[in-house]
Motif scaffolding. Structure first.
Motif, PDB file in Angstrom:
ATOM      1  N   LEU A 105       0.795  -1.225   0.000  1.00 54.32           N
ATOM      2  CA  LEU A 105       0.000   0.000   0.000  1.00 54.32           C
ATOM      3  C   LEU A 105       0.829   1.277   0.000  1.00 54.32           C
ATOM      4  N   SER A 106       2.139   1.168   0.126  1.00 56.99           N
ATOM      5  CA  SER A 106       2.945   2.381   0.191  1.00 56.99           C
ATOM      6  C   SER A 106       4.302   2.151  -0.461  1.00 56.99           C
ATOM      7  N   ALA A 107       4.967   3.243  -0.735  1.00 53.01           N
ATOM      8  CA  ALA A 107       6.324   3.198  -1.269  1.00 53.01           C
ATOM      9  C   ALA A 107       7.116   4.308  -0.607  1.00 53.01           C
ATOM     10  N   ARG A 108       8.375   4.021  -0.340  1.00 49.80           N
ATOM     11  CA  ARG A 108       9.242   5.018   0.269  1.00 49.80           C
ATOM     12  C   ARG A 108      10.526   5.094  -0.539  1.00 49.80           C
ATOM     13  N   THR A 109      10.871   6.304  -0.952  1.00 51.53           N
ATOM     14  CA  THR A 109      12.074   6.530  -1.734  1.00 51.53           C
ATOM     15  C   THR A 109      13.110   7.230  -0.873  1.00 51.53           C
ATOM     16  N   VAL A 110      14.328   6.738  -0.937  1.00 46.99           N
ATOM     17  CA  VAL A 110      15.441   7.321  -0.191  1.00 46.99           C
ATOM     18  C   VAL A 110      16.554   7.615  -1.188  1.00 46.99           C
ATOM     19  N   ALA A 111      17.051   8.842  -1.174  1.00 43.56           N
ATOM     20  CA  ALA A 111      18.165   9.211  -2.053  1.00 43.56           C
ATOM     21  C   ALA A 111      19.439   8.520  -1.585  1.00 43.56           C
ATOM     22  N   TRP A 112      20.332   8.249  -2.522  1.00 49.05           N
ATOM     23  CA  TRP A 112      21.585   7.586  -2.166  1.00 49.05           C
ATOM     24  C   TRP A 112      22.380   8.410  -1.170  1.00 49.05           C
ATOM     25  N   SER A 113      22.253   9.732  -1.247  1.00 51.16           N
ATOM     26  CA  SER A 113      23.014  10.594  -0.338  1.00 51.16           C
ATOM     27  C   SER A 113      22.534  10.484   1.109  1.00 51.16           C
ATOM     28  N   GLU A 114      21.326   9.976   1.329  1.00 46.45           N
ATOM     29  CA  GLU A 114      20.782   9.829   2.676  1.00 46.45           C
ATOM     30  C   GLU A 114      21.149   8.502   3.330  1.00 46.45           C
ATOM     31  N   ILE A 115      21.792   7.606   2.581  1.00 46.38           N
ATOM     32  CA  ILE A 115      22.113   6.271   3.081  1.00 46.38           C
ATOM     33  C   ILE A 115      23.557   6.238   3.549  1.00 46.38           C
ATOM     34  N   ALA A 116      23.753   5.791   4.785  1.00 44.03           N
ATOM     35  CA  ALA A 116      25.110   5.682   5.322  1.00 44.03           C
ATOM     36  C   ALA A 116      25.721   4.318   5.000  1.00 44.03           C
ATOM     37  N   GLU A 117      24.990   3.224   5.287  1.00 38.30           N
ATOM     38  CA  GLU A 117      25.543   1.893   5.031  1.00 38.30           C
ATOM     39  C   GLU A 117      24.445   0.843   4.975  1.00 38.30           C
ATOM     40  N   PHE A 118      24.773  -0.269   4.324  1.00 37.12           N
ATOM     41  CA  PHE A 118      23.933  -1.456   4.284  1.00 37.12           C
ATOM     42  C   PHE A 118      24.550  -2.477   5.222  1.00 37.12           C
ATOM     43  N   ARG A 119      23.712  -3.205   5.964  1.00 37.71           N
ATOM     44  CA  ARG A 119      24.201  -4.270   6.843  1.00 37.71           C
ATOM     45  C   ARG A 119      23.294  -5.489   6.697  1.00 37.71           C
ATOM     46  N   THR A 120      23.904  -6.656   6.660  1.00 38.32           N
ATOM     47  CA  THR A 120      23.154  -7.905   6.736  1.00 38.32           C
ATOM     48  C   THR A 120      23.289  -8.405   8.160  1.00 38.32           C
ATOM     49  N   VAL A 121      22.162  -8.542   8.853  1.00 37.25           N
ATOM     50  CA  VAL A 121      22.186  -8.917  10.269  1.00 37.25           C
ATOM     51  C   VAL A 121      21.311 -10.142  10.500  1.00 37.25           C
ATOM     52  N   GLN A 122      21.672 -10.915  11.521  1.00 38.18           N
ATOM     53  CA  GLN A 122      20.847 -12.027  11.974  1.00 38.18           C
ATOM     54  C   GLN A 122      19.835 -11.468  12.970  1.00 38.18           C
ATOM     55  N   GLN A 123      18.563 -11.692  12.721  1.00 39.94           N
ATOM     56  CA  GLN A 123      17.523 -11.207  13.610  1.00 39.94           C
ATOM     57  C   GLN A 123      16.236 -11.954  13.315  1.00 39.94           C
ATOM     58  N   PRO A 124      15.250 -11.855  14.204  1.00 45.39           N
ATOM     59  CA  PRO A 124      13.949 -12.443  13.877  1.00 45.39           C
ATOM     60  C   PRO A 124      13.320 -11.700  12.692  1.00 45.39           C
ATOM     61  N   VAL A 125      12.888 -12.463  11.684  1.00 48.60           N
ATOM     62  CA  VAL A 125      12.282 -11.880  10.494  1.00 48.60           C
ATOM     63  C   VAL A 125      10.912 -12.520  10.268  1.00 48.60           C
ATOM     64  N   ARG A 126      10.064 -11.799   9.569  1.00 53.78           N
ATOM     65  CA  ARG A 126       8.729 -12.321   9.279  1.00 53.78           C
ATOM     66  C   ARG A 126       8.808 -13.349   8.166  1.00 53.78           C
ATOM     67  N   TRP A 127       8.078 -14.450   8.342  1.00 49.99           N
ATOM     68  CA  TRP A 127       8.072 -15.538   7.371  1.00 49.99           C
ATOM     69  C   TRP A 127       6.988 -15.243   6.336  1.00 49.99           C
ATOM     70  N   LEU A 128       7.380 -15.019   5.078  1.00 47.30           N
ATOM     71  CA  LEU A 128       6.483 -14.686   3.967  1.00 47.30           C
ATOM     72  C   LEU A 128       5.588 -13.485   4.271  1.00 47.30           C
ATOM     73  N   GLY A 129       6.077 -12.576   5.088  1.00 46.03           N
ATOM     74  CA  GLY A 129       5.315 -11.377   5.406  1.00 46.03           C
ATOM     75  C   GLY A 129       4.202 -11.589   6.410  1.00 46.03           C
ATOM     76  N   LEU A 130       4.083 -12.792   6.939  1.00 43.97           N
ATOM     77  CA  LEU A 130       3.043 -13.100   7.917  1.00 43.97           C
ATOM     78  C   LEU A 130       3.526 -12.700   9.317  1.00 43.97           C
ATOM     79  N   PRO A 131       2.631 -12.645  10.300  1.00 45.10           N
ATOM     80  CA  PRO A 131       3.059 -12.248  11.648  1.00 45.10           C
ATOM     81  C   PRO A 131       4.048 -13.200  12.308  1.00 45.10           C
ATOM     82  N   ARG A 132       4.114 -14.441  11.867  1.00 45.14           N
ATOM     83  CA  ARG A 132       5.036 -15.410  12.458  1.00 45.14           C
ATOM     84  C   ARG A 132       6.476 -15.010  12.147  1.00 45.14           C
ATOM     85  N   THR A 133       7.340 -15.020  13.171  1.00 47.01           N
ATOM     86  CA  THR A 133       8.747 -14.685  12.951  1.00 47.01           C
ATOM     87  C   THR A 133       9.621 -15.911  13.147  1.00 47.01           C
TER      88      THR A 133
END
Length: 186
Positions: A105-133
């Protein structure tokens, strides 16, 4: 009929091993740097199948003379078709100007100049977008000034479930786009 939202930078399967991450001619167009996953495509296909039955019901109701009911069925079928298309569009898109995270239902645009870094982290994530993590990997972005942006990708979403290599490749591609277009701090 070409469907640009289904391709990843116009790359064919034979080009998967290419070394050039940004190898397409027009960097000003918004592109998804990865292919939609089989779960996302399956969900969209099921929605389109449902809409076909709904359109058949629309035709039957219209032939029976129930114009008001046919109009309601037609509007509902078109809403399901729109949902299928939006399901295929969901994900992260990039261009020369920045990065766009498209939700249902929404989109968010971020300019490259506003981004400091990308990180891949281990954390609880939603499974297929469902509430189950579940425990998994997430690609996160930190903005300039220490602000945390929403999680971009996870290895358990509809694009990368059971496709760890594709998740790693997409994370690397997003980082390459950021490195190519993020201004160098002075």
């Amino acid at each position: 009929m070409p469907l640009p939202f289904l391709t990843a930078d116009g790359v064919s399967d034979a080009d998967d091993d290419s070394d050039e991450v940004l190898a397409h001619p027009d960097h000003d167009r918004w592109r998804r740097p990865y292919r939609p996953g089989p779960w996302r495509v399956a969900i969209a296909a099921l929605l389109l199948l449902l809409s076909a039955f709904m359109l058949l019901a629309t035709m039957i109701v219209a032939f029976a003379g129930g114009w008001r009911g046919a109009a309601v069925c037609l509007v509902a079928a078109l809403a399901v078709v729109g949902s299928a298309v939006q399901t295929l569009r969901m994900g992260v898109w990039v261009s020369r100007t920045g990065m766009r995270r498209v939700g249902f239902l929404s989109a968010r645009t971020v300019a490259w100049s506003e981004i400091a870094e990308f990180r891949t982290v281990q954390q609880p994530v939603r499974w297929l977008g469902l509430p189950r993590t579940v425990q998994g990997q997430a690609l996160t972005v930190s903005g300039r000034g220490g602000t945390e942006l929403p999680v971009l990708l996870t290895d358990h979403n509809a694009d990368f479930l059971l496709r760890a290599e594709a998740f790693d490749r997409a994370a690397d591609t997003l980082a390459a786009w950021a490195d190519a277009y993020r201004p160098v701090p002075a």
